[in-house]
Design a protein around this motif. Structure first.
Motif: not given
Length: 169
Positions: A94-104, A84-89
């Motif tokens: 223009d030249t960077r795309t992505g995300f991070a998830y943190g643990t729940r 179980s995670c939640e996207v934190v950012w």
């Protein structure tokens, strides 16, 4: 309540990675040019690269954004592991795309993992996985050094899957 299980929220974006965790950094070239960058970014932020790598993903939104809840699982029956995670950012630049998830609270590990696609000045499209984690349950502690190995193998698999996805017409 299913809340984040670590205090260093956002460290995969802002750095440095916190001490007391296993660190993972994996970077792979996945294509060249703006079209490859756009395709890779969409595959990452729309969960397709994870799904194509063999992980079941149930997200509360079709695209990564801060606050999106993500349930993932792999395996079958008693060998099924749920995370179980939640996207934190998330970033859509223009030249960077992505995300991070943190643990729940229902995750076997404690920490954060980011998935970023970047278009370099020379046209190379890079995919980078950055993570910090430590065991949060008995079976993750019991697995010991196998968990970081599995994380590294999974990061490499994501890179290979993304490279194939970008190269397909």
């Amino acid at each position: 309540m299913n809340t984040l299980t670590y205090p260093e929220v956002g460290a995969t974006r802002l750095g440095p990675l916190p001490e007391g965790y296993h660190h993972l950094r994996h970077r792979a070239a996945v294509g060249r040019g703006r079209a490859a960058f756009e395709a890779a970014g969409a595959a990452v932020t729309e969960w397709r690269v994870h799904r194509a790598s063999g992980v079941h993903v149930d997200a509360s939104a079709a695209r990564a954004a801060a606050g999106v809840a993500v349930e993932m699982w792999a395996g079958v029956g008693r060998a099924r592991v749920t995370a179980s995670c939640e996207v934190v950012w998330a970033m859509y630049e223009d030249t960077r795309t992505g995300f991070a998830y943190g643990t729940r609270t229902r995750h076997p590990e404690c920490g954060e993992e980011s998935f970023v696609v970047e278009l370099a000045d020379d046209g190379t499209v890079w995919f980078t996985v950055t993570a910090f984690s430590r065991p949060a349950c008995w079976y993750a502690r019991l697995a010991g050094p196998l968990v970081p190995l599995a994380q590294r193998l999974y990061a490499r698999r994501l890179g290979r899957t993304l490279r194939r996805a970008v190269s397909e017409p």
